[in-house]
Motif scaffolding. Structure first.
Motif, PDB file in Angstrom:
ATOM      1  N   PRO A 143       0.754  -1.182  -0.103  1.00 54.42           N
ATOM      2  CA  PRO A 143       0.037   0.000  -0.025  1.00 54.42           C
ATOM      3  C   PRO A 143       0.979   1.313  -0.111  1.00 54.42           C
ATOM      4  O   PRO A 143       0.200   2.346  -0.141  1.00 54.42           O
ATOM      5  CB  PRO A 143      -0.831  -0.029   1.325  1.00 54.42           C
ATOM      6  N   HIS A 144       2.343   1.251  -0.023  1.00 55.36           N
ATOM      7  CA  HIS A 144       2.934   2.385   0.247  1.00 55.36           C
ATOM      8  C   HIS A 144       3.692   2.600  -1.282  1.00 55.36           C
ATOM      9  O   HIS A 144       4.447   3.698  -1.447  1.00 55.36           O
ATOM     10  CB  HIS A 144       3.994   2.254   1.258  1.00 55.36           C
ATOM     11  N   ALA A 145       3.561   1.625  -2.265  1.00 57.03           N
ATOM     12  CA  ALA A 145       4.019   1.614  -3.492  1.00 57.03           C
ATOM     13  C   ALA A 145       3.363   2.295  -4.395  1.00 57.03           C
ATOM     14  O   ALA A 145       2.028   2.162  -4.290  1.00 57.03           O
ATOM     15  CB  ALA A 145       4.447   0.230  -3.820  1.00 57.03           C
ATOM     16  N   ASP A 146       4.013   2.949  -5.225  1.00 54.75           N
ATOM     17  CA  ASP A 146       3.087   3.926  -6.345  1.00 54.75           C
ATOM     18  C   ASP A 146       2.255   2.979  -7.331  1.00 54.75           C
ATOM     19  O   ASP A 146       2.929   1.858  -7.515  1.00 54.75           O
ATOM     20  CB  ASP A 146       3.982   4.789  -7.188  1.00 54.75           C
ATOM     21  N   PRO A 147       1.123   3.132  -7.426  1.00 51.46           N
ATOM     22  CA  PRO A 147       0.103   2.256  -8.312  1.00 51.46           C
ATOM     23  C   PRO A 147       0.806   1.856  -9.873  1.00 51.46           C
ATOM     24  O   PRO A 147       0.516   0.901 -10.375  1.00 51.46           O
ATOM     25  CB  PRO A 147      -1.108   2.968  -8.322  1.00 51.46           C
ATOM     26  N   SER A 148       1.588   2.830 -10.094  1.00 50.84           N
ATOM     27  CA  SER A 148       2.198   2.749 -11.407  1.00 50.84           C
ATOM     28  C   SER A 148       3.147   1.446 -11.521  1.00 50.84           C
ATOM     29  O   SER A 148       3.455   1.076 -12.736  1.00 50.84           O
ATOM     30  CB  SER A 148       3.159   3.843 -11.716  1.00 50.84           C
ATOM     31  N   VAL A 149       3.479   0.831 -10.589  1.00 49.24           N
ATOM     32  CA  VAL A 149       4.296  -0.520 -10.585  1.00 49.24           C
ATOM     33  C   VAL A 149       3.577  -1.527 -11.267  1.00 49.24           C
ATOM     34  O   VAL A 149       4.110  -2.507 -11.744  1.00 49.24           O
ATOM     35  CB  VAL A 149       4.725  -0.908  -9.226  1.00 49.24           C
ATOM     36  N   LEU A 150       2.008  -1.350 -11.809  1.00 52.55           N
ATOM     37  CA  LEU A 150       1.575  -2.358 -12.061  1.00 52.55           C
ATOM     38  C   LEU A 150       1.135  -2.238 -13.543  1.00 52.55           C
ATOM     39  O   LEU A 150       0.192  -2.661 -14.376  1.00 52.55           O
ATOM     40  CB  LEU A 150       0.112  -2.629 -11.542  1.00 52.55           C
ATOM     41  N   ARG A 151       1.634  -0.997 -14.006  1.00 51.86           N
ATOM     42  CA  ARG A 151       1.281  -0.476 -15.465  1.00 51.86           C
ATOM     43  C   ARG A 151       1.764  -1.501 -16.442  1.00 51.86           C
ATOM     44  O   ARG A 151       0.876  -1.858 -17.388  1.00 51.86           O
ATOM     45  CB  ARG A 151       2.294   0.742 -15.758  1.00 51.86           C
ATOM     46  N   THR A 152       2.840  -2.414 -16.393  1.00 54.25           N
ATOM     47  CA  THR A 152       3.175  -3.475 -17.353  1.00 54.25           C
ATOM     48  C   THR A 152       1.809  -4.175 -17.267  1.00 54.25           C
ATOM     49  O   THR A 152       1.471  -4.808 -18.572  1.00 54.25           O
ATOM     50  CB  THR A 152       4.472  -4.103 -17.021  1.00 54.25           C
ATOM     51  N   GLN A 153       1.478  -5.011 -16.166  1.00 53.98           N
ATOM     52  CA  GLN A 153       0.469  -5.889 -16.005  1.00 53.98           C
ATOM     53  C   GLN A 153      -0.848  -5.362 -16.712  1.00 53.98           C
ATOM     54  O   GLN A 153      -1.641  -6.079 -17.125  1.00 53.98           O
ATOM     55  CB  GLN A 153       0.361  -6.691 -14.775  1.00 53.98           C
ATOM     56  N   PHE A 154      -1.242  -4.084 -16.333  1.00 51.07           N
ATOM     57  CA  PHE A 154      -2.282  -3.637 -16.804  1.00 51.07           C
ATOM     58  C   PHE A 154      -2.468  -3.259 -18.225  1.00 51.07           C
ATOM     59  O   PHE A 154      -3.478  -3.576 -18.760  1.00 51.07           O
ATOM     60  CB  PHE A 154      -2.570  -2.248 -15.985  1.00 51.07           C
ATOM     61  N   LEU A 155      -1.188  -3.222 -18.864  1.00 50.38           N
ATOM     62  CA  LEU A 155      -1.318  -3.029 -20.255  1.00 50.38           C
ATOM     63  C   LEU A 155      -1.789  -4.379 -20.813  1.00 50.38           C
ATOM     64  O   LEU A 155      -2.466  -4.170 -21.879  1.00 50.38           O
ATOM     65  CB  LEU A 155       0.048  -2.545 -20.569  1.00 50.38           C
ATOM     66  N   LEU A 156      -1.093  -5.382 -20.447  1.00 44.49           N
ATOM     67  CA  LEU A 156      -1.379  -6.903 -20.848  1.00 44.49           C
ATOM     68  C   LEU A 156      -2.951  -6.842 -20.621  1.00 44.49           C
ATOM     69  O   LEU A 156      -3.472  -7.344 -21.708  1.00 44.49           O
ATOM     70  CB  LEU A 156      -0.721  -7.778 -20.228  1.00 44.49           C
ATOM     71  N   ALA A 157      -3.383  -6.782 -19.575  1.00 44.81           N
ATOM     72  CA  ALA A 157      -4.585  -6.983 -19.123  1.00 44.81           C
ATOM     73  C   ALA A 157      -5.679  -6.078 -20.165  1.00 44.81           C
ATOM     74  O   ALA A 157      -6.771  -6.679 -20.447  1.00 44.81           O
ATOM     75  CB  ALA A 157      -5.064  -6.615 -17.607  1.00 44.81           C
ATOM     76  N   LYS A 158      -5.419  -4.893 -20.441  1.00 44.95           N
ATOM     77  CA  LYS A 158      -6.358  -4.238 -21.166  1.00 44.95           C
ATOM     78  C   LYS A 158      -6.245  -4.553 -22.389  1.00 44.95           C
ATOM     79  O   LYS A 158      -7.258  -4.805 -23.385  1.00 44.95           O
ATOM     80  CB  LYS A 158      -5.684  -2.653 -21.268  1.00 44.95           C
ATOM     81  N   GLN A 159      -5.082  -4.887 -22.951  1.00 47.10           N
ATOM     82  CA  GLN A 159      -5.135  -5.588 -24.564  1.00 47.10           C
ATOM     83  C   GLN A 159      -5.905  -6.930 -24.472  1.00 47.10           C
ATOM     84  O   GLN A 159      -6.493  -7.144 -25.717  1.00 47.10           O
ATOM     85  CB  GLN A 159      -3.599  -5.792 -24.830  1.00 47.10           C
ATOM     86  N   ARG A 160      -5.952  -7.631 -23.421  1.00 48.74           N
ATOM     87  CA  ARG A 160      -6.711  -8.786 -23.320  1.00 48.74           C
ATOM     88  C   ARG A 160      -8.373  -8.597 -23.139  1.00 48.74           C
ATOM     89  O   ARG A 160      -9.183  -9.592 -23.353  1.00 48.74           O
ATOM     90  CB  ARG A 160      -6.346  -9.741 -22.286  1.00 48.74           C
TER      91      ARG A 160
END
Length: 290
Positions: A143-160
């Motif tokens: 909960p202390h890490a910037d949400p952007s750490v998931l950007r790579t996974q979210f890009l894949l999820a969005k593409q799918r």
């Protein structure tokens, strides 16, 4: 324009029920706020009903245990409606598919406990992202890490084309003096990246529907004019109340303490500037619930 009040008792006689936020109002993520607990006890002693309406991703049974741990007296509330329960109902009826990629911490696993009110629930399976039909997000792993750490996974999820079920629309909370990211921050990022996020907590309608059902289950038939929503989230508690056309009491000493220059009460000029900037108009305002 909002009316600044000194205590809940100034206005409580006008309402038959309260929809009360927890974090930042009744507790600070570590311990109970004594003045808030006393105010709710006094309200209930006069016959009012208190529904705790929280964006916690947890089932209400887990929230009850948390309240005990924090020292919130049981006679300060009647029932609980959680974002987690509203979102769980959607998950078990197939909102994001059967195989889900889970984002959260180990203590969030209660989200997957069976929900008795759903008939013939879908059997949910937690799988890696590349095998998932959808995403269930209870909050960041850190909960202390910037949400952007998931950007790579979210890009894949969005593409799918995966949908993200957000179990807690809050962006941040303050645990004592430490600010933490919530699931809402991840869902916001996913939406900004072009993904689809589904919300079930404040300010969205499902949690208010659940809160009303909990009132009805208590034998209380209360119309919108008889309900006061209380909370420190301008974009959740106040915005949700405005969307539901119910009155609201904005607690400035929580998330907006700095912006409203709240000590005991908010600075009037700072409060007016903050509300104008955010485009919200709570019915009433107070520094802390008391």
């Amino acid at each position: 324009m909002t009316q600044l009040i000194q205590s809940l008792s100034d206005i409580s006689d006008r309402y038959d029920a309260l929809f009360v936020d927890l974090w930042g109002c009744v507790h600070d993520g570590v311990q109970a706020i004594p003045s808030a607990v006393a105010a709710l006890q006094a309200y209930r002693a006069k016959g009012g009903a208190v529904v705790l309406v929280t964006n916690s991703p947890q089932p209400r049974g887990n929230v009850e245990k948390q309240l005990q741990k924090f020292g919130v007296a049981e006679d300060a509330w009647d029932t609980i409606a959680t974002s987690g329960d509203a979102a769980r109902a959607a998950m078990f009826t197939g909102a994001v598919g059967q195989k889900v990629w889970f984002i959260g911490q180990p203590h969030d696993q209660g989200f997957f406990e069976p929900l008795k009110v759903v008939k013939d629930p879908l059997e949910i399976e937690q799988v890696p992202l590349d095998e998932a039909d959808g995403i269930v997000c209870c909050g960041p792993e850190d909960p202390h890490a910037d949400p952007s750490v998931l950007r790579t996974q979210f890009l894949l999820a969005k593409q799918r084309g995966l949908k993200l079920l957000c179990a807690n629309p809050d962006i941040v909370v303050d645990r004592g003096d430490v600010r933490e990211w919530c699931a809402g921050a991840l869902a916001r990022l996913y939406t900004e990246m072009g993904g689809t996020s589904l919300y079930f907590g404040k300010p969205h309608p499902p949690i208010y529907d659940l809160a009303r059902r909990r009132l009805t289950a208590m034998g209380r038939d209360v119309g919108g004019e008889g309900i006061l929503a209380i909370g420190d989230g301008i974009h959740t508690d106040v915005a949700g109340a405005m969307g539901e056309d119910i009155d609201s009491l904005f607690i400035t000493g929580g998330l907006a303490a700095e912006e409203t220059r709240t000590t005991d009460q908010p600075d009037p000029a700072a409060l007016d500037a903050y509300l104008a900037r955010e485009g919200r108009d709570p019915s009433f305002t107070i520094g802390f619930l008391r």
